[in-house]
Design a protein around this motif. Structure first.
Motif, PDB file in Angstrom:
ATOM      1  N   LEU A  53      10.219  52.927  62.635  1.00  7.30           N
ATOM      2  CA  LEU A  53      10.547  54.200  63.294  1.00  7.30           C
ATOM      3  C   LEU A  53      11.625  54.012  64.359  1.00  7.30           C
ATOM      4  CD1 LEU A  53       6.919  55.613  63.685  1.00  7.30           C
ATOM      5  CD2 LEU A  53       8.737  56.574  62.232  1.00  7.30           C
ATOM      6  N   LEU A  54      11.596  52.838  65.013  1.00  9.69           N
ATOM      7  CA  LEU A  54      12.538  52.611  66.119  1.00  9.69           C
ATOM      8  C   LEU A  54      13.896  52.113  65.638  1.00  9.69           C
ATOM      9  CD1 LEU A  54      10.132  51.044  68.764  1.00  9.69           C
ATOM     10  CD2 LEU A  54      10.988  53.393  68.622  1.00  9.69           C
ATOM     11  N   ALA A  55      14.078  52.055  64.338  1.00  8.05           N
ATOM     12  CA  ALA A  55      15.395  51.669  63.821  1.00  8.05           C
ATOM     13  C   ALA A  55      16.459  52.662  64.288  1.00  8.05           C
ATOM     14  CB  ALA A  55      15.358  51.597  62.295  1.00  8.05           C
ATOM     15  N   GLN A  56      16.025  53.888  64.587  1.00  6.30           N
ATOM     16  CA  GLN A  56      16.942  54.843  65.223  1.00  6.30           C
ATOM     17  C   GLN A  56      16.293  55.340  66.513  1.00  6.30           C
ATOM     18  OE1 GLN A  56      16.987  58.819  63.161  1.00  6.30           O
ATOM     19  NE2 GLN A  56      16.224  57.531  61.485  1.00  6.30           N
ATOM     20  N   PRO A  57      17.119  55.748  67.484  1.00  4.47           N
ATOM     21  CA  PRO A  57      16.548  56.133  68.782  1.00  4.47           C
ATOM     22  C   PRO A  57      15.547  57.287  68.648  1.00  4.47           C
ATOM     23  CG  PRO A  57      18.929  55.860  68.929  1.00  4.47           C
ATOM     24  CD  PRO A  57      18.585  55.799  67.476  1.00  4.47           C
ATOM     25  N   ARG A  58      14.393  57.110  69.256  1.00  5.36           N
ATOM     26  CA  ARG A  58      13.349  58.158  69.246  1.00  5.36           C
ATOM     27  C   ARG A  58      12.647  58.144  70.595  1.00  5.36           C
ATOM     28  NH1 ARG A  58      12.220  59.624  63.807  1.00  5.36           N
ATOM     29  NH2 ARG A  58      12.781  57.970  62.340  1.00  5.36           N
ATOM     30  N   THR A  59      12.057  59.286  70.932  1.00  5.43           N
ATOM     31  CA  THR A  59      11.241  59.315  72.145  1.00  5.43           C
ATOM     32  C   THR A  59       9.875  58.687  71.833  1.00  5.43           C
ATOM     33  OG1 THR A  59      10.272  61.470  71.662  1.00  5.43           O
ATOM     34  CG2 THR A  59      12.337  61.459  72.925  1.00  5.43           C
ATOM     35  N   VAL A  60       9.227  58.256  72.904  1.00  5.27           N
ATOM     36  CA  VAL A  60       7.878  57.710  72.755  1.00  5.27           C
ATOM     37  C   VAL A  60       6.967  58.780  72.150  1.00  5.27           C
ATOM     38  CG1 VAL A  60       5.881  56.861  74.049  1.00  5.27           C
ATOM     39  CG2 VAL A  60       8.183  56.053  74.634  1.00  5.27           C
ATOM     40  N   ALA A  61       7.140  60.014  72.561  1.00  6.10           N
ATOM     41  CA  ALA A  61       6.296  61.101  72.039  1.00  6.10           C
ATOM     42  C   ALA A  61       6.489  61.272  70.538  1.00  6.10           C
ATOM     43  CB  ALA A  61       6.630  62.405  72.771  1.00  6.10           C
ATOM     44  N   GLU A  62       7.717  61.142  70.059  1.00  8.41           N
ATOM     45  CA  GLU A  62       7.962  61.278  68.612  1.00  8.41           C
ATOM     46  C   GLU A  62       7.260  60.176  67.832  1.00  8.41           C
ATOM     47  OE1 GLU A  62      12.406  63.312  68.422  1.00  8.41           O
ATOM     48  OE2 GLU A  62      12.223  61.166  68.769  1.00  8.41           O
ATOM     49  N   VAL A  63       7.361  58.947  68.342  1.00  7.81           N
ATOM     50  CA  VAL A  63       6.713  57.826  67.655  1.00  7.81           C
ATOM     51  C   VAL A  63       5.202  58.030  67.644  1.00  7.81           C
ATOM     52  CG1 VAL A  63       6.351  55.325  67.676  1.00  7.81           C
ATOM     53  CG2 VAL A  63       8.596  56.264  68.300  1.00  7.81           C
ATOM     54  N   LEU A  64       4.681  58.427  68.782  1.00  4.07           N
ATOM     55  CA  LEU A  64       3.236  58.631  68.898  1.00  4.07           C
ATOM     56  C   LEU A  64       2.772  59.709  67.914  1.00  4.07           C
ATOM     57  CD1 LEU A  64       0.669  57.864  70.461  1.00  4.07           C
ATOM     58  CD2 LEU A  64       1.267  59.622  72.131  1.00  4.07           C
ATOM     59  N   ALA A  65       3.508  60.799  67.840  1.00  5.79           N
ATOM     60  CA  ALA A  65       3.119  61.891  66.939  1.00  5.79           C
ATOM     61  C   ALA A  65       3.122  61.423  65.488  1.00  5.79           C
ATOM     62  CB  ALA A  65       4.082  63.069  67.129  1.00  5.79           C
ATOM     63  N   THR A  66       4.082  60.637  65.118  1.00 10.86           N
ATOM     64  CA  THR A  66       4.146  60.130  63.734  1.00 10.86           C
ATOM     65  C   THR A  66       2.948  59.238  63.440  1.00 10.86           C
ATOM     66  OG1 THR A  66       6.550  60.206  63.824  1.00 10.86           O
ATOM     67  CG2 THR A  66       5.567  58.854  62.083  1.00 10.86           C
ATOM     68  N   LEU A  67       2.621  58.353  64.381  1.00  8.74           N
ATOM     69  CA  LEU A  67       1.485  57.440  64.163  1.00  8.74           C
ATOM     70  C   LEU A  67       0.177  58.230  64.044  1.00  8.74           C
ATOM     71  CD1 LEU A  67       2.340  54.534  66.640  1.00  8.74           C
ATOM     72  CD2 LEU A  67       2.712  54.605  64.167  1.00  8.74           C
ATOM     73  N   LEU A  68       0.024  59.250  64.893  1.00  6.40           N
ATOM     74  CA  LEU A  68      -1.217  60.034  64.851  1.00  6.40           C
ATOM     75  C   LEU A  68      -1.334  60.808  63.534  1.00  6.40           C
ATOM     76  CD1 LEU A  68      -1.370  61.316  68.544  1.00  6.40           C
ATOM     77  CD2 LEU A  68      -2.934  59.713  67.411  1.00  6.40           C
ATOM     78  N   ALA A  69      -0.186  61.172  62.976  1.00  4.38           N
ATOM     79  CA  ALA A  69      -0.207  61.883  61.691  1.00  4.38           C
ATOM     80  C   ALA A  69      -0.529  60.937  60.531  1.00  4.38           C
ATOM     81  CB  ALA A  69       1.147  62.560  61.462  1.00  4.38           C
ATOM     82  N   GLU A  70      -0.187  59.665  60.688  1.00  2.00           N
ATOM     83  CA  GLU A  70      -0.323  58.716  59.573  1.00  2.00           C
ATOM     84  C   GLU A  70      -1.598  57.882  59.626  1.00  2.00           C
ATOM     85  OE1 GLU A  70       3.233  56.374  59.397  1.00  2.00           O
ATOM     86  OE2 GLU A  70       4.499  58.107  58.931  1.00  2.00           O
ATOM     87  N   TYR A  71      -2.167  57.704  60.808  1.00  2.88           N
ATOM     88  CA  TYR A  71      -3.346  56.832  60.932  1.00  2.88           C
ATOM     89  C   TYR A  71      -4.495  57.605  61.555  1.00  2.88           C
ATOM     90  CZ  TYR A  71       0.081  53.087  60.240  1.00  2.88           C
ATOM     91  OH  TYR A  71       1.064  52.295  59.737  1.00  2.88           O
ATOM     92  N   GLU A  72      -5.686  57.287  61.130  1.00  2.19           N
ATOM     93  CA  GLU A  72      -6.871  57.885  61.735  1.00  2.19           C
ATOM     94  C   GLU A  72      -7.243  57.057  62.955  1.00  2.19           C
ATOM     95  OE1 GLU A  72     -10.174  58.744  59.241  1.00  2.19           O
ATOM     96  OE2 GLU A  72      -8.908  59.557  57.647  1.00  2.19           O
ATOM     97  N   VAL A  73      -6.822  57.494  64.110  1.00  2.00           N
ATOM     98  CA  VAL A  73      -7.050  56.737  65.333  1.00  2.00           C
ATOM     99  C   VAL A  73      -7.114  57.723  66.500  1.00  2.00           C
ATOM    100  CG1 VAL A  73      -4.557  56.346  65.608  1.00  2.00           C
ATOM    101  CG2 VAL A  73      -6.162  54.829  66.762  1.00  2.00           C
ATOM    102  N   PRO A  74      -8.002  57.491  67.459  1.00  2.00           N
ATOM    103  CA  PRO A  74      -8.053  58.391  68.627  1.00  2.00           C
ATOM    104  C   PRO A  74      -6.720  58.371  69.381  1.00  2.00           C
ATOM    105  CG  PRO A  74     -10.018  57.005  68.541  1.00  2.00           C
ATOM    106  CD  PRO A  74      -9.078  56.486  67.500  1.00  2.00           C
ATOM    107  N   ALA A  75      -6.307  59.526  69.859  1.00  2.00           N
ATOM    108  CA  ALA A  75      -4.986  59.662  70.479  1.00  2.00           C
ATOM    109  C   ALA A  75      -4.806  58.732  71.670  1.00  2.00           C
ATOM    110  CB  ALA A  75      -4.765  61.116  70.902  1.00  2.00           C
ATOM    111  N   GLU A  76      -5.843  58.627  72.506  1.00  2.00           N
ATOM    112  CA  GLU A  76      -5.681  57.805  73.714  1.00  2.00           C
ATOM    113  C   GLU A  76      -5.533  56.327  73.362  1.00  2.00           C
ATOM    114  OE1 GLU A  76      -4.861  58.446  76.839  1.00  2.00           O
ATOM    115  OE2 GLU A  76      -4.630  60.376  75.853  1.00  2.00           O
ATOM    116  N   ARG A  77      -6.300  55.891  72.360  1.00  5.48           N
ATOM    117  CA  ARG A  77      -6.184  54.488  71.955  1.00  5.48           C
ATOM    118  C   ARG A  77      -4.814  54.226  71.324  1.00  5.48           C
ATOM    119  NH1 ARG A  77      -9.298  51.224  67.242  1.00  5.48           N
ATOM    120  NH2 ARG A  77      -7.932  49.436  67.387  1.00  5.48           N
TER     121      ARG A  77
END
Lengths: 104, 311
Positions: A53-77
């Motif tokens: 994901l970081l191969a191109q510039p992204r905000t931390v929020a964008e990366v976080l949102a993508t991970l939350l959409a792809e993995y079943e994991v609590p948001a805070e963790r």
């Protein structure tokens, strides 16, 4: 290689991979070589996805949102793990925070 | 004509006497190294761009510099090799009192640096073959590479190389190039020389027991597996642990024969070469019940377990 000064990541911080590295996919994992230190790093499949994901510039929020959409994991963790990874990558000289875009 | 030797797939011509197989008389030298004059006692490091520098402690170091005339490979207080800019010619100059070390440098360290400069990375490994299939033992000095190779050679394997392994990609994997054909044993493993005929054993310039176990095969063996020995005085049985791809790549990149690169091009080349190797050949950690004495069935078990990994 001099260690970069630590930074505080916020949701709005834009990050991307450093130009001073080369990397390659090793199956689902990622191998990275920092060219100034000559050190080799390995990322597990989730870390490899962040790297991709970081191969191109992204905000931390964008990366976080993508991970939350792809993995079943609590948001805070997910946030805590992502920030820990970003700090490690940055300290190793593998991430940069590009200068803010000039206002139009 | 200057004598020519076959080492790591190269034809090396030199006027220094090497304990290495002769090259075919028709082979054109890749590199010609002639004995040069002795260095002065206060010989300074050459000026230029430092491409690599490594300090191994105990007074052993090496430094590769790109100079105006070509390349300098300096072993401080021991010798300097001066390569021409096209790397086809070189001269080797001993420090005072160090001339007897030159053949040893030419048989191992110097060709591996030359190969890296040409873009052929070399592993810090010993390797043996049986029935055309090779096992390579990689690791830092003193971690059991030569001991494992010696054990397997004592039970029918052919020696490919001790200490430096050059691999060449092929359609079916990787082929292993032969080294000087000599094993160098540490004092703790010198008793393994008892497995071999007395005329195989000798003593090197640095005081180690050396063995020249058998003639080399005509064909280059195919690499079956890369093995990191884990010597253990506590383990009762062999244990084989296949490494993940990224860990395998890390281990191979950590066990290169040439270290200390400061220039970017060889670092990139090593990274690409050894990660591709990790993708195509199994890398395993092998816990080995350590000796001496070694269990007589150990060599057979090593072949059996690692052949299964390589299948």
């Amino acid at each position: 290689m001099t260690a970069p000064a630590p930074i505080e990541f916020s949701d709005a911080t834009v990050v991307t991979v450093s130009p001073r590295q080369i990397s390659t996919a090793m199956g689902a994992e990622q191998a990275i070589l920092q060219l100034d230190s000559g050190k080799y790093f390995g990322l597990n499949p989730v870390g490899a996805r962040v790297w991709q994901l970081l191969a191109q510039p992204r905000t931390v929020a964008e990366v976080l949102a993508t991970l939350l959409a792809e993995y079943e994991v609590p948001a805070e963790r997910c946030r805590a793990d992502l920030l820990a990874l970003l700090h490690k990558l940055h300290a190793a000289g593998l991430l940069v925070v590009p200068p803010a875009a000039a206002p139009a | 004509m200057i004598p020519r030797y076959a080492l790591y797939g190269l034809c090396l011509a030199t006027d220094l006497p090497l304990k290495a197989p002769a090259a075919a008389s028709s082979a054109a030298p890749d590199l010609t190294i002639l004995r040069g004059g002795e260095l002065p006692a206060d010989h300074p490091a050459p000026t230029g761009e430092v491409w690599a520098a490594a300090d191994f402690g105990n007074g052993v170091a090496v430094r590769l510099t790109k100079t105006a005339a070509g390349w300098s490979l300096l072993y401080p207080n021991t010798a300097e090799v001066r390569f021409s800019a096209d790397r086809a010619q070189a001269s080797i100059h001993p420090a005072p009192g160090k001339a007897d070390i030159l053949p040893m440098l030419l048989a191992s360290s110097v060709p591996t640096w030359w190969l890296n400069l040409r873009g052929d990375p070399v592993l810090h490994a010993s390797a043996v073959a049986r029935d055309g299939r090779a096992l390579a033992f990689i690791g830092a000095s003193g971690m059991g590479k030569s001991t494992m190779a010696t054990l397997l050679c004592a039970h029918g394997a052919t020696l490919i190389t001790d200490d430096a392994l050059r691999l060449e990609p092929s359609a079916d994997g990787y082929r292993c190039h032969f080294g000087p054909g000599e094993l160098r044993l540490r004092p703790g493993a010198a008793s393994l020389a008892g497995y071999f005929a007395p005329d195989c054993a000798n003593v090197s310039a640095d005081g180690r027991t050396t063995l020249r176990p058998s003639a080399q095969a005509a064909e280059l063996p195919q690499l079956g597996a890369l093995v990191i020995p884990q010597p253990s005085r506590e383990a009762a049985t062999l244990r084989c642990e296949r490494q993940s791809l990224v860990q395998a790549g890390f281990l191979l990149n950590s066990h290169t024969r040439v270290i200390g690169w400061q220039a970017e091009a060889p670092l990139r080349r090593q990274f690409e070469f050894f990660n591709e190797l990790a993708r195509r050949v199994p890398v395993v950690k092998l816990t080995v019940p350590w000796g001496p004495p070694f269990a007589p069935e150990l060599p057979g078990q090593v072949w059996q377990q690692l052949s299964a990994e390589a299948a």
